[in-house]
Design a protein around this motif. Structure first.
Motif, short mmCIF file in Angstrom:
data_model
loop_
_atom_site.label_atom_id
_atom_site.label_comp_id
_atom_site.label_asym_id
_atom_site.label_seq_id
_atom_site.Cartn_x
_atom_site.Cartn_y
_atom_site.Cartn_z
N ARG A 203 0.82 -1.26 -0.09
CA ARG A 203 0.00 0.09 0.02
C ARG A 203 0.96 1.29 -0.20
O ARG A 203 1.63 1.42 0.95
CB ARG A 203 -0.85 -0.06 1.25
N ASN A 204 0.82 1.99 -0.88
CA ASN A 204 1.45 3.38 -1.05
C ASN A 204 0.81 4.40 0.08
O ASN A 204 -0.62 4.38 -0.07
CB ASN A 204 1.32 4.02 -2.37
N THR A 205 1.57 5.27 0.55
CA THR A 205 1.04 6.10 1.56
C THR A 205 0.74 7.27 0.77
O THR A 205 -0.41 8.01 0.99
CB THR A 205 1.74 6.59 2.87
N ASP A 206 1.44 7.61 -0.25
CA ASP A 206 1.30 8.76 -1.21
C ASP A 206 1.20 8.02 -2.36
O ASP A 206 1.71 7.08 -2.96
CB ASP A 206 2.52 9.87 -0.97
N ARG A 207 0.32 8.71 -3.40
CA ARG A 207 0.29 8.61 -4.51
C ARG A 207 1.57 8.72 -5.46
O ARG A 207 2.30 9.66 -5.32
CB ARG A 207 -0.59 9.51 -5.47
N LEU A 208 1.95 7.41 -6.04
CA LEU A 208 3.44 7.45 -6.60
C LEU A 208 3.35 7.22 -7.95
O LEU A 208 4.30 7.52 -8.80
CB LEU A 208 4.18 6.07 -6.41
N GLY A 209 2.02 7.10 -8.59
CA GLY A 209 2.06 7.13 -10.11
C GLY A 209 2.22 5.43 -10.68
O GLY A 209 2.85 4.72 -9.61
N LEU A 210 1.88 5.04 -11.74
CA LEU A 210 1.98 3.81 -12.10
C LEU A 210 3.37 3.33 -12.03
O LEU A 210 3.65 2.20 -11.80
CB LEU A 210 1.00 3.36 -13.27
N MET A 211 4.45 4.17 -12.62
CA MET A 211 5.96 3.59 -12.94
C MET A 211 6.47 3.24 -11.59
O MET A 211 6.87 2.35 -11.51
CB MET A 211 6.60 4.89 -13.68
N LYS A 212 6.38 4.41 -10.57
CA LYS A 212 7.10 4.26 -9.31
C LYS A 212 6.47 3.13 -8.69
O LYS A 212 7.06 2.28 -7.83
CB LYS A 212 7.20 5.38 -8.44
N SER A 213 4.89 2.79 -8.80
CA SER A 213 4.31 1.77 -7.90
C SER A 213 4.81 0.42 -8.72
O SER A 213 4.94 -0.68 -8.04
CB SER A 213 2.73 1.91 -8.33
N ARG A 214 4.80 0.39 -9.99
CA ARG A 214 5.50 -1.04 -10.57
C ARG A 214 7.05 -1.18 -10.01
O ARG A 214 7.36 -2.15 -9.74
CB ARG A 214 5.42 -1.01 -11.88
N LEU A 215 7.81 -0.10 -10.01
CA LEU A 215 9.00 -0.31 -9.32
C LEU A 215 9.13 -0.88 -8.00
O LEU A 215 9.99 -1.82 -7.56
CB LEU A 215 9.77 1.04 -9.39
N ARG A 216 8.15 -0.33 -7.15
CA ARG A 216 8.01 -0.81 -5.87
C ARG A 216 7.72 -2.31 -5.68
O ARG A 216 8.13 -3.08 -5.01
CB ARG A 216 6.90 -0.11 -4.94
N GLY A 217 6.66 -2.90 -6.98
CA GLY A 217 6.38 -3.94 -6.79
C GLY A 217 7.59 -5.06 -7.09
O GLY A 217 7.90 -6.06 -6.70
N ALA A 218 8.11 -4.37 -8.09
CA ALA A 218 9.28 -5.31 -8.67
C ALA A 218 10.27 -5.55 -7.83
O ALA A 218 11.04 -6.73 -7.67
CB ALA A 218 9.76 -4.67 -10.12
N GLU A 219 10.68 -4.54 -6.95
CA GLU A 219 11.74 -4.55 -5.86
C GLU A 219 11.60 -5.76 -4.94
O GLU A 219 12.56 -6.41 -4.61
CB GLU A 219 11.54 -3.29 -5.27
N ILE A 220 10.24 -6.07 -4.77
CA ILE A 220 9.94 -7.36 -3.72
C ILE A 220 9.91 -8.68 -4.53
O ILE A 220 9.67 -9.75 -3.74
CB ILE A 220 8.87 -7.04 -2.67
N ALA A 221 9.85 -8.66 -5.75
CA ALA A 221 9.39 -9.86 -6.52
C ALA A 221 10.77 -10.79 -6.72
O ALA A 221 11.82 -10.25 -6.48
CB ALA A 221 9.02 -9.42 -7.82
N THR A 222 10.43 -11.96 -6.61
CA THR A 222 11.42 -13.11 -6.45
C THR A 222 11.28 -14.19 -7.85
O THR A 222 12.32 -15.11 -7.84
CB THR A 222 11.78 -13.75 -5.26
N GLY A 223 10.37 -14.08 -8.55
CA GLY A 223 10.21 -15.00 -9.74
C GLY A 223 11.37 -14.61 -10.54
O GLY A 223 11.88 -13.43 -10.67
N GLU A 224 11.45 -15.68 -11.52
CA GLU A 224 12.56 -15.59 -12.74
C GLU A 224 12.19 -14.53 -13.64
O GLU A 224 13.08 -13.67 -14.20
CB GLU A 224 12.69 -16.80 -13.45
#
Ligand code: UD2
Ligand code: MN
Length: 581
Positions: A203-224
């Motif tokens: 959950r973003n506390t502030d609006r990040l926009g779709l690019m930075k939100s995707r970056l945030r999701g990708a950061e914790i991803a561990t799939g190949e």
């Protein structure tokens, strides 16, 4: 009919896919964990709807999970097999009223089963493809801001129903600071816990926009691999395997499905065309254009092989996770929405990767005509800011072309792009001219041009495309109006091929009719012009006649007439800057 004129929505396929029609996933045993307390969702949606009648409430409540349960045969439920939803009279008013909430008809979505079936989109040739049993796993990343409930839950449901679970390493959702939609909180957590794959919701506390939100999701991803999806999609059978296999074969491939169209008012699922690919127009908008012949030849006419596409739409694609970072992920200087898809397309191509559209993989997407959400900073400003960043980093000398056609972009602040330029340096990327010549020679941005700007008649003024909308405007007369500095409709490009073009429209001369703008067609000699720097004549190549101003006409003021050697100012034309050689 030329559906590529459509602005946002891609072309429907001309090929009927009825023969593949199936609701076979009905026969698939749902994982027991997915069958959870549906009542909660019914309660949730109804509690948001104080105003509707009891009958209406009942009809939504009954249909919420299972579709139209009034019909005993699931095949007759609303929306099955991708059919359009019929809104009952008592809900029409409500449907209209609530359209703006999401800019699609949420009532139609609510009336369908979460697991409504969609037709298998694969051709016989696609079905014959074989996959190794060890395709790479994927982390599916879905970002959302104020998403509709049933559309988001159906996105998740369709992933589970139509992907091999073993390849779904996890689903990561990023809530980009949605406001006051209770169903996106605990109920969504509960639903996601019911899925047979690990799900995380950030959950973003502030609006990040779709690019930075995707970056945030990708950061914790561990799939190949990473698979990005919008929050209002429906995956069709087999969608994932083709994407994963291309990435397995080539870790630098960024692979998109064909994006099918889920109609925004009745949720009919329409097959997207496999004969369009991604391009962009002069205003740097992503657009669908017809696949050129050369790409057909390269694939030997085999429509089950991936297209090499100049750009991607942006929403839906699979990429090797490590490669995603090697190639520069997203530009974190981009805000809210827009531009990141072209930026990534240019970057991937110029830096040694490739963008593919796999015609066997189909994912439906609700295309909207407007955005339902706010753009902090203002829509125009944000999109200009994002576009300016990509222009400054990737377009080299072509940025002058862009600034000539979009003078307002020049004045926008791009912020600091030094890190992106350093990335480009580090990756030793090729230049934009290489991209245009080798990847996108069909681009409406000419590889080589003599001039971009106004073309002025000695006495009458400037050639004006009269505000024709180049997304829809072929077959219109060119006109002449008083010259006005930086008037958008007076800016045209004189390419070294000899075209006089405004985006993807070219000035075309034909016998006995005034000069018109028509779709540019490579090799169409009627669109070729030869400028003479001495006489100032603009000669039409096939007819040998000269472009002539005829202000006696009210429309069609540009005609072809025999070139006069004497003194005819109507045939003398001036570019507003010296020609580039
Ligand atoms: C298309 C892409 C989209 C993105 C966009 C350009 C497809 C199908 N969709 O727009 O993925 O590339 O072009 O930027 O190719 N969202 C947020 N925060 C925001 C704004 C949006 O999380 O501030 C979410 C939104 O809820 C949605 C996704 O980002 O899930 C894409 O937004 P959209 O659906 O409004 O964009 P779309 O499909 O018009
Ligand atoms: Mn979308």
């Amino acid at each position: 009919s030329d559906c590529t004129k459509e602005i946002i929505v891609p072309c429907p396929s001309s090929v009927s896919t009825d023969k593949y029609s199936t609701i076979s996933e009905r026969n698939v045993q749902l994982h027991p964990k997915i069958i959870i307390d549906k009542i909660n969702y019914r309660k949730e949606i109804l509690s948001n709807n104080q105003n509707i009648t009891e009958t209406a409430k009942r009809s939504i409540a009954l249909k919420w999970w299972e579709g139209d349960s009034g019909a005993t045969n699931p095949a007759n439920w609303q929306g099955e097999a991708g059919r359009a939803v019929v809104i009952p009279n008592e809900l029409k008013e409500e449907a209209k009223k609530r359209f703006a909430e999401n800019q699609f008809n949420i009532i139609a979505s609510d009336l369908m089963a979460l697991n409504r079936s969609v037709r298998d989109q694969r051709s016989a040739k696609c079905l014959a493809h074989k996959f190794p049993s060890n395709l790479p796993s994927t982390s599916i990343i879905i970002v959302f801001h104020n998403e509709g409930n049933s559309t988001l839950l159906r996105t998740l449901t369709s992933i589970i129903l139509r992907s091999p679970i073993k390849y779904i390493h996890e689903i990561i959702m990023v809530d980009d600071a949605s406001i006051s939609r209770e169903y996106l909180k605990d109920p969504l957590e509960a639903f996601s816990k019911s899925l047979p794959v690990p799900v995380q919701i950030l959950r973003n506390t502030d609006r990040l926009g779709l690019m930075k939100s995707r970056l945030r999701g990708a950061e914790i991803a561990t799939g190949e691999t990473l698979t990005f999806l919008d929050a209002h999609v429906e995956c069709s059978a087999g969608w994932l395997e083709y994407l994963l296999y291309e990435v397995k074969k080539d870790r630098t491939a960024v692979v998109c499905p064909i994006i099918d169209v889920i109609n925004d008012t009745d949720f009919a699922y329409l097959t997207g065309s496999d004969m369009t690919w991604g391009g962009f127009n002069w205003r740097l908008n992503f657009r669908w254009y017809p696949v050129p012949q050369r790409e057909e030849v390269r694939r030997n006419g085999d429509h089950s092989l991936p297209l090499l596409s100049p750009t991607m739409a942006g929403g839906l694609f699979t990429i090797n996770r490590e490669y995603f970072y090697e190639i520069g992920a997203y530009d974190p200087g981009m805000e809210v929405w827009g531009g990141e898809n072209l930026e990534m397309s240019f970057r991937v191509w110029q830096c040694g990767g490739k963008v593919l559209i796999h015609p066997c993989s189909h994912v439906g997407h609700v295309f909207r005509k407007q955005t339902p959400y706010t753009f902090p900073g203002g829509t125009g400003n944000v999109i200009y800011h994002n576009n300016k960043r990509l222009v400054e980093v990737w377009l080299d000398k072509y940025k002058d072309f862009v600034y000539a056609t979009m003078p307002e972009l020049k004045r926008v602040d791009a912020g600091d792009v030094s890190e992106r330029l350093a990335l480009r340096e580090r990756l030793k990327c090729k230049d934009f001219q290489w991209y245009l010549q080798n990847i996108y020679p069909e681009s409406s941005m000419p590889v080589d041009f003599h001039h971009v700007g106004a073309l002025k008649n000695e006495v009458h003024g400037c050639i004006d495309s009269l505000g024709l909308n180049n997304d829809n405007g072929a077959n219109q007369y060119a006109g002449i109006l008083p010259c006005q500095n930086q008037r958008i409709s007076q800016i045209l490009a004189y390419s070294k091929k000899g075209e006089l073009r405004v985006d993807d429209l070219c000035m075309e001369g034909s016998a006995n009719i005034a000069i018109k703008f028509q779709k540019c067609l490579l090799g169409n000699q009627k669109q070729m012009w030869n400028y003479n720097n001495q006489t100032r004549n603009m000669k039409h190549v096939t007819s040998g006649k000269c472009m002539t101003a005829d202000k006696t006409k009210t429309s069609g003021q540009l005609i072809l007439a025999s070139c006069e050697t004497g003194d005819n100012a109507n045939q003398r034309w001036y570019f507003d800057q010296p020609l580039l050689t």
